[in-house]
Design a protein around this motif. Sequence first.
Motif, PDB file in Angstrom:
ATOM      1  N   GLY A  31       0.782  -1.227   0.000  1.00 59.20           N
ATOM      2  CA  GLY A  31       0.000   0.000   0.000  1.00 59.20           C
ATOM      3  C   GLY A  31       0.813   1.275   0.000  1.00 59.20           C
ATOM      4  O   GLY A  31       0.256   2.371   0.102  1.00 59.20           O
ATOM      5  N   TYR A  32       2.120   1.174  -0.109  1.00 59.33           N
ATOM      6  CA  TYR A  32       2.973   2.351  -0.115  1.00 59.33           C
ATOM      7  C   TYR A  32       3.447   2.645  -1.530  1.00 59.33           C
ATOM      8  O   TYR A  32       3.839   1.742  -2.259  1.00 59.33           O
ATOM      9  CB  TYR A  32       4.191   2.150   0.797  1.00 59.33           C
ATOM     10  CG  TYR A  32       3.822   1.853   2.220  1.00 59.33           C
ATOM     11  CD1 TYR A  32       3.389   2.873   3.058  1.00 59.33           C
ATOM     12  CD2 TYR A  32       3.875   0.562   2.709  1.00 59.33           C
ATOM     13  CE1 TYR A  32       3.027   2.609   4.367  1.00 59.33           C
ATOM     14  CE2 TYR A  32       3.522   0.283   4.014  1.00 59.33           C
ATOM     15  CZ  TYR A  32       3.092   1.307   4.847  1.00 59.33           C
ATOM     16  OH  TYR A  32       2.736   1.040   6.139  1.00 59.33           O
ATOM     17  N   GLY A  33       3.434   3.895  -1.906  1.00 57.04           N
ATOM     18  CA  GLY A  33       3.972   4.299  -3.197  1.00 57.04           C
ATOM     19  C   GLY A  33       3.128   3.889  -4.387  1.00 57.04           C
ATOM     20  O   GLY A  33       3.664   3.591  -5.443  1.00 57.04           O
ATOM     21  N   GLU A  34       1.819   3.869  -4.208  1.00 53.61           N
ATOM     22  CA  GLU A  34       0.946   3.453  -5.300  1.00 53.61           C
ATOM     23  C   GLU A  34       0.557   4.590  -6.238  1.00 53.61           C
ATOM     24  O   GLU A  34       0.100   4.330  -7.341  1.00 53.61           O
ATOM     25  CB  GLU A  34      -0.318   2.806  -4.749  1.00 53.61           C
ATOM     26  CG  GLU A  34      -0.054   1.479  -4.075  1.00 53.61           C
ATOM     27  CD  GLU A  34      -1.310   0.856  -3.525  1.00 53.61           C
ATOM     28  OE1 GLU A  34      -2.202   1.613  -3.097  1.00 53.61           O
ATOM     29  OE2 GLU A  34      -1.393  -0.387  -3.532  1.00 53.61           O
ATOM     30  N   GLU A  63       3.386   9.737  -8.706  1.00 54.87           N
ATOM     31  CA  GLU A  63       4.667  10.373  -8.399  1.00 54.87           C
ATOM     32  C   GLU A  63       5.590   9.451  -7.603  1.00 54.87           C
ATOM     33  O   GLU A  63       6.768   9.310  -7.921  1.00 54.87           O
ATOM     34  CB  GLU A  63       4.462  11.681  -7.617  1.00 54.87           C
ATOM     35  CG  GLU A  63       3.745  12.758  -8.390  1.00 54.87           C
ATOM     36  CD  GLU A  63       2.223  12.583  -8.342  1.00 54.87           C
ATOM     37  OE1 GLU A  63       1.709  11.944  -7.393  1.00 54.87           O
ATOM     38  OE2 GLU A  63       1.555  13.071  -9.264  1.00 54.87           O
ATOM     39  N   SER A  64       5.054   8.820  -6.552  1.00 56.39           N
ATOM     40  CA  SER A  64       5.911   7.948  -5.751  1.00 56.39           C
ATOM     41  C   SER A  64       6.257   6.660  -6.493  1.00 56.39           C
ATOM     42  O   SER A  64       7.317   6.073  -6.262  1.00 56.39           O
ATOM     43  CB  SER A  64       5.263   7.641  -4.401  1.00 56.39           C
ATOM     44  OG  SER A  64       4.014   7.019  -4.597  1.00 56.39           O
ATOM     45  N   GLY A  65       5.407   6.221  -7.409  1.00 51.67           N
ATOM     46  CA  GLY A  65       5.740   5.065  -8.247  1.00 51.67           C
ATOM     47  C   GLY A  65       6.909   5.370  -9.163  1.00 51.67           C
ATOM     48  O   GLY A  65       7.809   4.541  -9.343  1.00 51.67           O
ATOM     49  N   ALA A  66       6.915   6.570  -9.729  1.00 53.03           N
ATOM     50  CA  ALA A  66       8.034   6.982 -10.579  1.00 53.03           C
ATOM     51  C   ALA A  66       9.310   7.131  -9.753  1.00 53.03           C
ATOM     52  O   ALA A  66      10.395   6.732 -10.189  1.00 53.03           O
ATOM     53  CB  ALA A  66       7.703   8.292 -11.285  1.00 53.03           C
ATOM     54  N   LEU A  67       9.180   7.679  -8.540  1.00 56.21           N
ATOM     55  CA  LEU A  67      10.347   7.833  -7.675  1.00 56.21           C
ATOM     56  C   LEU A  67      10.912   6.474  -7.267  1.00 56.21           C
ATOM     57  O   LEU A  67      12.128   6.262  -7.305  1.00 56.21           O
ATOM     58  CB  LEU A  67       9.985   8.646  -6.429  1.00 56.21           C
ATOM     59  CG  LEU A  67      11.110   8.832  -5.418  1.00 56.21           C
ATOM     60  CD1 LEU A  67      12.258   9.625  -6.033  1.00 56.21           C
ATOM     61  CD2 LEU A  67      10.591   9.499  -4.160  1.00 56.21           C
TER      62      LEU A  67
END
Length: 132
Positions: A101-104, A107-111
């Motif tokens: 559930g983290y980075g879904e 922006e955070s997926g690209a990071l």
Amino acid sequence: MEPSGQTVTKKQRPVNLDLRTIRQPVAAIASILHRVSGVITLFSLAILLWLLKSSLSSETGFLEVVDILDGFFVWFILWGMLTALAYHIVGGIRHLIMDAGYGEDLESGALSAKVALGVTAVLSVLAGIMVW
């Protein structure tokens, strides 16, 4: 014509079949590379198990494996195998974190994809130092 008597018009959508002009997001590239590294790891495992079996079969088999591994090209392939394995592990950890559930979001997926590629680059350099 449709049963209601209205005419259906087909939407004219742009079609781009030149794959060189399509720009994929970094998360898509990371996902594709994760699958490719999995296939490379699968075939690498088969080769490495064959080498292990041959080296443990007899003294002659061991010397044959030593002869096979004596060369720059083979060491380069081994470095590629280690790099593929490292990326597959790092990408798998990335996917597990996203499954938690983290980075879904976008922006955070690209990071996280950029971080996975960066960590793999460092591990690849370390593998190169170990191999040579």
